[in-house]
Design a protein around this motif. Sequence first.
Motif, PDB file in Angstrom:
ATOM      1  N   ILE A  74       7.964  -9.261  10.830  1.00 48.93           N
ATOM      2  CA  ILE A  74       6.587  -9.692  10.586  1.00 48.93           C
ATOM      3  C   ILE A  74       6.051  -9.079   9.299  1.00 48.93           C
ATOM      4  CG2 ILE A  74       4.225  -9.529  11.454  1.00 48.93           C
ATOM      5  CD1 ILE A  74       5.403  -9.696  14.281  1.00 48.93           C
ATOM      6  N   LYS A  75       6.362  -7.800   9.083  1.00 43.03           N
ATOM      7  CA  LYS A  75       5.912  -7.139   7.858  1.00 43.03           C
ATOM      8  C   LYS A  75       6.457  -7.848   6.624  1.00 43.03           C
ATOM      9  CE  LYS A  75       5.084  -2.376   9.353  1.00 43.03           C
ATOM     10  NZ  LYS A  75       5.501  -0.960   9.179  1.00 43.03           N
ATOM     11  N   LYS A  76       7.745  -8.232   6.690  1.00 46.26           N
ATOM     12  CA  LYS A  76       8.361  -8.920   5.552  1.00 46.26           C
ATOM     13  C   LYS A  76       7.762 -10.305   5.359  1.00 46.26           C
ATOM     14  CE  LYS A  76      12.828  -6.532   5.812  1.00 46.26           C
ATOM     15  NZ  LYS A  76      14.292  -6.678   6.063  1.00 46.26           N
ATOM     16  N   LEU A  77       7.443 -10.958   6.470  1.00 49.84           N
ATOM     17  CA  LEU A  77       6.871 -12.297   6.387  1.00 49.84           C
ATOM     18  C   LEU A  77       5.458 -12.259   5.826  1.00 49.84           C
ATOM     19  CD1 LEU A  77       7.080 -15.307   6.979  1.00 49.84           C
ATOM     20  CD2 LEU A  77       6.243 -14.850   9.276  1.00 49.84           C
ATOM     21  N   LYS A  78       4.690 -11.247   6.222  1.00 52.67           N
ATOM     22  CA  LYS A  78       3.303 -11.159   5.779  1.00 52.67           C
ATOM     23  C   LYS A  78       3.170 -10.640   4.361  1.00 52.67           C
ATOM     24  CE  LYS A  78       0.053  -9.733   8.421  1.00 52.67           C
ATOM     25  NZ  LYS A  78      -0.793  -8.891   9.297  1.00 52.67           N
ATOM     26  N   ARG A  79       4.202  -9.910   3.887  1.00 50.46           N
ATOM     27  CA  ARG A  79       4.110  -9.311   2.562  1.00 50.46           C
ATOM     28  C   ARG A  79       4.429 -10.329   1.482  1.00 50.46           C
ATOM     29  NH1 ARG A  79       8.161  -5.560   2.623  1.00 50.46           N
ATOM     30  NH2 ARG A  79       6.807  -4.190   3.843  1.00 50.46           N
ATOM     31  N   PRO A  80       3.464 -10.730   0.673  1.00 55.35           N
ATOM     32  CA  PRO A  80       3.741 -11.671  -0.408  1.00 55.35           C
ATOM     33  C   PRO A  80       4.695 -11.040  -1.412  1.00 55.35           C
ATOM     34  CG  PRO A  80       1.381 -11.431  -0.033  1.00 55.35           C
ATOM     35  CD  PRO A  80       2.060 -10.331   0.709  1.00 55.35           C
ATOM     36  N   ARG A  81       5.667 -11.802  -1.829  1.00 59.07           N
ATOM     37  CA  ARG A  81       6.623 -11.290  -2.815  1.00 59.07           C
ATOM     38  C   ARG A  81       6.084 -11.529  -4.217  1.00 59.07           C
ATOM     39  NH1 ARG A  81      11.680 -10.561  -0.427  1.00 59.07           N
ATOM     40  NH2 ARG A  81      11.783 -11.307   1.717  1.00 59.07           N
ATOM     41  N   LEU A 113     -12.784  -8.308   4.464  1.00 55.83           N
ATOM     42  CA  LEU A 113     -14.081  -8.135   5.106  1.00 55.83           C
ATOM     43  C   LEU A 113     -14.296  -6.710   5.586  1.00 55.83           C
ATOM     44  CD1 LEU A 113     -14.405 -11.444   7.170  1.00 55.83           C
ATOM     45  CD2 LEU A 113     -15.228 -10.933   4.864  1.00 55.83           C
ATOM     46  N   SER A 114     -13.215  -5.926   5.616  1.00 53.30           N
ATOM     47  CA  SER A 114     -13.342  -4.519   6.002  1.00 53.30           C
ATOM     48  C   SER A 114     -13.724  -3.669   4.797  1.00 53.30           C
ATOM     49  CB  SER A 114     -12.040  -4.008   6.622  1.00 53.30           C
ATOM     50  OG  SER A 114     -11.686  -4.776   7.759  1.00 53.30           O
ATOM     51  N   CYS A 115     -13.078  -3.939   3.657  1.00 55.60           N
ATOM     52  CA  CYS A 115     -13.381  -3.209   2.426  1.00 55.60           C
ATOM     53  C   CYS A 115     -14.572  -3.809   1.691  1.00 55.60           C
ATOM     54  CB  CYS A 115     -12.173  -3.240   1.485  1.00 55.60           C
ATOM     55  SG  CYS A 115     -10.664  -2.531   2.163  1.00 55.60           S
ATOM     56  N   MET A 116     -14.894  -5.071   2.034  1.00 51.63           N
ATOM     57  CA  MET A 116     -15.921  -5.830   1.328  1.00 51.63           C
ATOM     58  C   MET A 116     -15.622  -5.885  -0.160  1.00 51.63           C
ATOM     59  SD  MET A 116     -17.620  -6.872   3.824  1.00 51.63           S
ATOM     60  CE  MET A 116     -18.937  -7.733   2.985  1.00 51.63           C
ATOM     61  N   ALA A 117     -14.373  -6.245  -0.461  1.00 48.14           N
ATOM     62  CA  ALA A 117     -13.921  -6.348  -1.840  1.00 48.14           C
ATOM     63  C   ALA A 117     -12.870  -7.452  -1.941  1.00 48.14           C
ATOM     64  CB  ALA A 117     -13.342  -5.023  -2.320  1.00 48.14           C
ATOM     65  N   SER A 118     -12.664  -7.932  -3.177  1.00 46.24           N
ATOM     66  CA  SER A 118     -11.681  -8.984  -3.426  1.00 46.24           C
ATOM     67  C   SER A 118     -10.547  -8.419  -4.263  1.00 46.24           C
ATOM     68  CB  SER A 118     -12.341 -10.167  -4.146  1.00 46.24           C
ATOM     69  OG  SER A 118     -13.360 -10.739  -3.338  1.00 46.24           O
ATOM     70  N   TYR A 119      -9.328  -8.938  -4.039  1.00 43.35           N
ATOM     71  CA  TYR A 119      -8.140  -8.358  -4.663  1.00 43.35           C
ATOM     72  C   TYR A 119      -7.269  -9.422  -5.317  1.00 43.35           C
ATOM     73  CZ  TYR A 119      -9.288  -4.382  -1.644  1.00 43.35           C
ATOM     74  OH  TYR A 119      -9.924  -3.347  -1.013  1.00 43.35           O
ATOM     75  N   CYS A 120      -6.698  -9.081  -6.475  1.00 38.93           N
ATOM     76  CA  CYS A 120      -5.663  -9.915  -7.076  1.00 38.93           C
ATOM     77  C   CYS A 120      -4.357  -9.611  -6.350  1.00 38.93           C
ATOM     78  CB  CYS A 120      -5.530  -9.619  -8.578  1.00 38.93           C
ATOM     79  SG  CYS A 120      -4.904  -7.952  -8.937  1.00 38.93           S
ATOM     80  N   GLN A 121      -3.269 -10.307  -6.712  1.00 37.57           N
ATOM     81  CA  GLN A 121      -2.015 -10.134  -5.986  1.00 37.57           C
ATOM     82  C   GLN A 121      -1.494  -8.692  -6.050  1.00 37.57           C
ATOM     83  OE1 GLN A 121      -0.680 -12.555  -4.085  1.00 37.57           O
ATOM     84  NE2 GLN A 121       0.598 -10.890  -3.364  1.00 37.57           N
ATOM     85  N   THR A 122      -1.618  -8.066  -7.211  1.00 34.13           N
ATOM     86  CA  THR A 122      -1.117  -6.696  -7.378  1.00 34.13           C
ATOM     87  C   THR A 122      -1.905  -5.694  -6.543  1.00 34.13           C
ATOM     88  OG1 THR A 122      -0.353  -7.156  -9.623  1.00 34.13           O
ATOM     89  CG2 THR A 122      -0.675  -4.845  -9.040  1.00 34.13           C
ATOM     90  N   HIS A 123      -3.220  -5.752  -6.636  1.00 33.05           N
ATOM     91  CA  HIS A 123      -4.055  -4.789  -5.919  1.00 33.05           C
ATOM     92  C   HIS A 123      -4.141  -5.068  -4.423  1.00 33.05           C
ATOM     93  CE1 HIS A 123      -5.811  -4.064 -10.073  1.00 33.05           C
ATOM     94  NE2 HIS A 123      -5.414  -2.875  -9.671  1.00 33.05           N
ATOM     95  N   GLN A 125      -1.430  -5.522  -2.543  1.00 29.64           N
ATOM     96  CA  GLN A 125      -0.205  -5.038  -1.910  1.00 29.64           C
ATOM     97  C   GLN A 125      -0.401  -3.925  -0.883  1.00 29.64           C
ATOM     98  OE1 GLN A 125       2.890  -6.486  -2.130  1.00 29.64           O
ATOM     99  NE2 GLN A 125       1.587  -8.021  -3.097  1.00 29.64           N
ATOM    100  N   PRO A 126      -1.285  -2.934  -1.118  1.00 31.08           N
ATOM    101  CA  PRO A 126      -1.463  -1.859  -0.125  1.00 31.08           C
ATOM    102  C   PRO A 126      -1.903  -2.368   1.245  1.00 31.08           C
ATOM    103  CG  PRO A 126      -2.370  -1.172  -2.233  1.00 31.08           C
ATOM    104  CD  PRO A 126      -2.009  -2.629  -2.373  1.00 31.08           C
ATOM    105  N   HIS A 127      -2.553  -3.516   1.286  1.00 35.61           N
ATOM    106  CA  HIS A 127      -2.992  -4.066   2.574  1.00 35.61           C
ATOM    107  C   HIS A 127      -1.805  -4.575   3.397  1.00 35.61           C
ATOM    108  CE1 HIS A 127      -7.107  -3.907   1.047  1.00 35.61           C
ATOM    109  NE2 HIS A 127      -7.516  -4.189   2.273  1.00 35.61           N
ATOM    110  N   TYR A 128      -0.696  -4.848   2.749  1.00 38.34           N
ATOM    111  CA  TYR A 128       0.496  -5.329   3.444  1.00 38.34           C
ATOM    112  C   TYR A 128       1.520  -4.220   3.678  1.00 38.34           C
ATOM    113  CZ  TYR A 128      -1.212 -10.033   2.440  1.00 38.34           C
ATOM    114  OH  TYR A 128      -1.969 -11.175   2.381  1.00 38.34           O
ATOM    115  N   GLU A 129       1.460  -3.189   2.859  1.00 37.90           N
ATOM    116  CA  GLU A 129       2.490  -2.164   2.903  1.00 37.90           C
ATOM    117  C   GLU A 129       2.071  -0.898   3.633  1.00 37.90           C
ATOM    118  OE1 GLU A 129       3.290  -1.628  -1.205  1.00 37.90           O
ATOM    119  OE2 GLU A 129       4.413  -3.513  -1.419  1.00 37.90           O
ATOM    120  N   GLY A 130       0.773  -0.637   3.754  1.00 37.08           N
ATOM    121  CA  GLY A 130       0.317   0.595   4.391  1.00 37.08           C
ATOM    122  C   GLY A 130      -0.234   0.355   5.779  1.00 37.08           C
ATOM    123  N   ASP A 131       0.108   1.227   6.717  1.00 40.94           N
ATOM    124  CA  ASP A 131      -0.380   1.101   8.095  1.00 40.94           C
ATOM    125  C   ASP A 131      -1.891   1.278   8.177  1.00 40.94           C
ATOM    126  OD1 ASP A 131       2.146   0.640   9.037  1.00 40.94           O
ATOM    127  OD2 ASP A 131       2.544   2.731   9.562  1.00 40.94           O
TER     128      ASP A 131
END
Length: 237
Positions: A74-81, A113-123, A125-131
């Motif tokens: 699931i982690k691999k599927l959710k993580r955009p490459r 909606l938790s951070c109340m911020a918008s992210y580009c693809q690079t920034h 990544q932490p939402h997919y990689e960090g618990d």
Amino acid sequence: MAEAQLCGLRDEITCSLCQDTLIDPVTIPCGHNFCLKCLTDCWDQSQECSCPQCRYTFTTRPELNRNTLLNEVIKKLKRPRLSTYPSQSYAGPGDVECDFCSGKKFRAVKSCLSCMASYCQTHLQPHYEGDALKYHKLVDPDGNLKEKLCEKHQKSLEMFCKTDETCICMMCVVTGHNGHKMIKLETEREEKQKQLGATLSDIKRRLEEREKTLKETRRTMEEMKVRGINMTLHIKE
């Protein structure tokens, strides 16, 4: 090829209870998968332990252990490459800008909606990689995140106060709405959508009934017109 195979697993990695991607997936003896919390809550509220999907009933409550392999898939599927996005595009007119880019900003691909911020693809990544960030709620880019903040506390609006008919944050709940009737904002939104759907269905039904009545009236008038012509001809004869 590997990405295509992963995409084909979307049904298998979706929890049939919350209809969302599995979080802390557990596999029960009948072979079906559920979020650990979803299944625990379901069984805690029921007098018997049965599979919510196939309805197989267990004589004793199975021990729920996280399916580590499925969780990694699931982690691999959710993580955009990043290779899928060979070049990020800069934000243009109508695009939502990344809040964390310095200088010229890239186009945001998700808003949190938790951070109340918008992210580009690079920034993003932490939402997919960090618990620590995996439970944050990501949505399509939203340029009006400030409108989803409580003006008084600058916290995200999560609840709806039925007593005051207003959206409030968790700070409002404990500071100014004690004893009021409150529900989750998403629940209120779903209820309003259902009410709107019912209202639209009723309007559609009434319009169809009026259209039917109008057609019947026109048909009756045509029949009366034909009868009048026939009577006139009969009198002349």
